[in-house]
Design a protein around this motif. Sequence first.
Motif, PDB file in Angstrom:
ATOM      1  N   LEU A 174       0.849  -1.186   0.000  1.00  0.00           N
ATOM      2  CA  LEU A 174       0.000   0.000   0.000  1.00  0.00           C
ATOM      3  C   LEU A 174       0.888   1.241   0.000  1.00  0.00           C
ATOM      4  N   ASP A 175       0.406   2.308  -0.617  1.00  0.00           N
ATOM      5  CA  ASP A 175       1.179   3.538  -0.542  1.00  0.00           C
ATOM      6  C   ASP A 175       1.023   4.133   0.858  1.00  0.00           C
ATOM      7  N   PRO A 176       1.923   5.031   1.266  1.00  0.00           N
ATOM      8  CA  PRO A 176       1.904   5.557   2.636  1.00  0.00           C
ATOM      9  C   PRO A 176       0.576   6.186   3.053  1.00  0.00           C
ATOM     10  N   ILE A 177      -0.125   6.832   2.118  1.00  0.00           N
ATOM     11  CA  ILE A 177      -1.396   7.462   2.472  1.00  0.00           C
ATOM     12  C   ILE A 177      -2.465   6.406   2.731  1.00  0.00           C
ATOM     13  N   GLU A 178      -2.467   5.340   1.939  1.00  0.00           N
ATOM     14  CA  GLU A 178      -3.420   4.247   2.172  1.00  0.00           C
ATOM     15  C   GLU A 178      -3.172   3.592   3.523  1.00  0.00           C
ATOM     16  N   ILE A 179      -1.905   3.416   3.871  1.00  0.00           N
ATOM     17  CA  ILE A 179      -1.574   2.840   5.177  1.00  0.00           C
ATOM     18  C   ILE A 179      -2.051   3.771   6.288  1.00  0.00           C
ATOM     19  N   ALA A 180      -1.805   5.065   6.114  1.00  0.00           N
ATOM     20  CA  ALA A 180      -2.237   6.050   7.113  1.00  0.00           C
ATOM     21  C   ALA A 180      -3.749   6.016   7.288  1.00  0.00           C
ATOM     22  N   LEU A 181      -4.486   5.927   6.181  1.00  0.00           N
ATOM     23  CA  LEU A 181      -5.951   5.871   6.240  1.00  0.00           C
ATOM     24  C   LEU A 181      -6.413   4.589   6.924  1.00  0.00           C
ATOM     25  N   SER A 182      -5.684   3.508   6.711  1.00  0.00           N
ATOM     26  CA  SER A 182      -6.019   2.242   7.362  1.00  0.00           C
ATOM     27  C   SER A 182      -5.841   2.358   8.875  1.00  0.00           C
ATOM     28  N   TYR A 183      -4.725   2.956   9.281  1.00  0.00           N
ATOM     29  CA  TYR A 183      -4.493   3.162  10.715  1.00  0.00           C
ATOM     30  C   TYR A 183      -5.593   4.055  11.309  1.00  0.00           C
ATOM     31  N   GLN A 184      -5.902   5.114  10.598  1.00  0.00           N
ATOM     32  CA  GLN A 184      -6.920   6.045  11.087  1.00  0.00           C
ATOM     33  C   GLN A 184      -8.263   5.346  11.251  1.00  0.00           C
ATOM     34  N   ARG A 185      -8.612   4.491  10.296  1.00  0.00           N
ATOM     35  CA  ARG A 185      -9.905   3.810  10.372  1.00  0.00           C
ATOM     36  C   ARG A 185      -9.940   2.827  11.534  1.00  0.00           C
ATOM     37  N   LEU A 186      -8.835   2.142  11.779  1.00  0.00           N
ATOM     38  CA  LEU A 186      -8.765   1.243  12.928  1.00  0.00           C
ATOM     39  C   LEU A 186      -8.987   2.011  14.222  1.00  0.00           C
ATOM     40  N   MET A 187      -8.363   3.173  14.312  1.00  0.00           N
ATOM     41  CA  MET A 187      -8.495   3.970  15.534  1.00  0.00           C
ATOM     42  C   MET A 187      -9.917   4.488  15.716  1.00  0.00           C
ATOM     43  N   GLU A 238     -12.955   3.482  14.060  1.00  0.00           N
ATOM     44  CA  GLU A 238     -14.077   2.552  14.042  1.00  0.00           C
ATOM     45  C   GLU A 238     -13.959   1.440  15.074  1.00  0.00           C
ATOM     46  N   ILE A 239     -12.740   1.044  15.402  1.00  0.00           N
ATOM     47  CA  ILE A 239     -12.554  -0.003  16.404  1.00  0.00           C
ATOM     48  C   ILE A 239     -12.142   0.608  17.738  1.00  0.00           C
ATOM     49  N   GLN A 240     -11.931   1.917  17.732  1.00  0.00           N
ATOM     50  CA  GLN A 240     -11.572   2.663  18.948  1.00  0.00           C
ATOM     51  C   GLN A 240     -10.298   2.113  19.585  1.00  0.00           C
ATOM     52  N   LEU A 241      -9.257   2.020  18.751  1.00  0.00           N
ATOM     53  CA  LEU A 241      -7.968   1.572  19.243  1.00  0.00           C
ATOM     54  C   LEU A 241      -7.072   2.774  19.490  1.00  0.00           C
ATOM     55  N   THR A 242      -6.252   2.690  20.517  1.00  0.00           N
ATOM     56  CA  THR A 242      -5.232   3.707  20.727  1.00  0.00           C
ATOM     57  C   THR A 242      -4.030   3.347  19.847  1.00  0.00           C
ATOM     58  N   GLN A 243      -3.080   4.266  19.727  1.00  0.00           N
ATOM     59  CA  GLN A 243      -1.888   3.964  18.942  1.00  0.00           C
ATOM     60  C   GLN A 243      -1.102   2.810  19.553  1.00  0.00           C
ATOM     61  N   GLU A 244      -1.101   2.717  20.872  1.00  0.00           N
ATOM     62  CA  GLU A 244      -0.409   1.616  21.547  1.00  0.00           C
ATOM     63  C   GLU A 244      -1.077   0.286  21.225  1.00  0.00           C
ATOM     64  N   GLN A 245      -2.430   0.242  21.285  1.00  0.00           N
ATOM     65  CA  GLN A 245      -3.154  -0.987  20.974  1.00  0.00           C
ATOM     66  C   GLN A 245      -2.958  -1.377  19.513  1.00  0.00           C
ATOM     67  N   MET A 246      -2.958  -0.374  18.646  1.00  0.00           N
ATOM     68  CA  MET A 246      -2.757  -0.640  17.232  1.00  0.00           C
ATOM     69  C   MET A 246      -1.353  -1.163  16.980  1.00  0.00           C
ATOM     70  N   SER A 247      -0.392  -0.664  17.734  1.00  0.00           N
ATOM     71  CA  SER A 247       0.977  -1.128  17.622  1.00  0.00           C
ATOM     72  C   SER A 247       1.057  -2.627  17.887  1.00  0.00           C
ATOM     73  N   THR A 280       6.164   4.676  14.554  1.00  0.00           N
ATOM     74  CA  THR A 280       5.970   4.444  13.119  1.00  0.00           C
ATOM     75  C   THR A 280       4.535   4.757  12.724  1.00  0.00           C
ATOM     76  N   ILE A 281       3.599   4.287  13.539  1.00  0.00           N
ATOM     77  CA  ILE A 281       2.182   4.542  13.281  1.00  0.00           C
ATOM     78  C   ILE A 281       1.899   6.038  13.339  1.00  0.00           C
ATOM     79  N   ALA A 282       2.479   6.715  14.323  1.00  0.00           N
ATOM     80  CA  ALA A 282       2.275   8.157  14.468  1.00  0.00           C
ATOM     81  C   ALA A 282       2.803   8.907  13.241  1.00  0.00           C
ATOM     82  N   ASN A 283       3.936   8.467  12.700  1.00  0.00           N
ATOM     83  CA  ASN A 283       4.502   9.121  11.517  1.00  0.00           C
ATOM     84  C   ASN A 283       3.588   8.981  10.308  1.00  0.00           C
ATOM     85  N   TYR A 284       2.970   7.814  10.157  1.00  0.00           N
ATOM     86  CA  TYR A 284       2.023   7.633   9.054  1.00  0.00           C
ATOM     87  C   TYR A 284       0.805   8.527   9.240  1.00  0.00           C
TER      88      TYR A 284
END
Length: 300
Positions: A136-149, A151-160, A169-173
């Motif tokens: 995936l390109d970096p923006i698609e990855i960023a959008l994926s992370y954002q959607r996880l946070m 819609e699933i209400q995950l923190t960056q730590e949980q997503m990690s 890394t997640i924060a940079n995206y």
Amino acid sequence: MTKAIKKQALGRGLSALLKDPDNDIRSVEDKNADKLIGSILEIDIDAVAINPFQPRSNFNEEALQELATSIRELGVIQPITVRKLDFNQYQLISGERRLRASKLVGLTTIPAYIRIANDNESLVMALVENIQRHDLDPIEIALSYQRLMEEIQLTQEQMSDRVGKKRSTIANYLRLLKLDPIIQTGIRDGFISMGHGRAIINIEDHEAQADIYHKIISQNLSVRETEALVKKYQEGQKPTAPKSKKGTSFAVAPSHQKTMTEFFGANVEVKIGGNGKGKISVPFHSEEDFNRILKLLQKG
């Protein structure tokens, strides 16, 4: 044929489980569910609906045709993953490129892993698997992370923990989503890299971001050169310290400094003394560069 084709054929006997409407398997408690889940089965390709949670939105046509050629010769080596919705109805979790390419070559069935999951689990599986397995390109990855946070209400730590990436890394995206939309498109289309984007994001003003983006494209700047350009811009935005000396000195507005820098295409230096007198220095790096600046002055 290849081992991959033979492996796919193993699921054809189990596929009969999916053709019996009187004993349809919809949950892990249903009869024969244990035989279904985790096995590779051949399912009708037209029975697979695209997953609305799929983060990938751009598909390179040339790469898709290459994959289709490979599938025509070798078959689908890596099965897709689907979620069972209803009798002979499935929703794609991962493998959209394989599904699209298989349709291009006219396949009527496709090997698949069957999973029974609720929508949230499907979303997590789709996003996490795509982040880990596809380019995936970096923006698609960023959008994926954002959607996880969101819609699933995950923190960056949980997503990690979920995706096996460092929180930083997640924060940079995610920070890339603060870029001007034009720049996000530039990253998606490959005009600039994620490194360029990370440098530009240090500037909050979107107009200034766009200006720097256009300089990167027109001057083919590297990431390091972009970082230097951003630093130069930031230094130009800092308020000038008040002068303690008496006199008629004044401060050069950042916009004026920027105007001169853009006009000469060089880092113009302005020095002002306490009496209001000063000098303007325009650096050049070669005879060719000197002649370029000279022409600008002659035009003026």
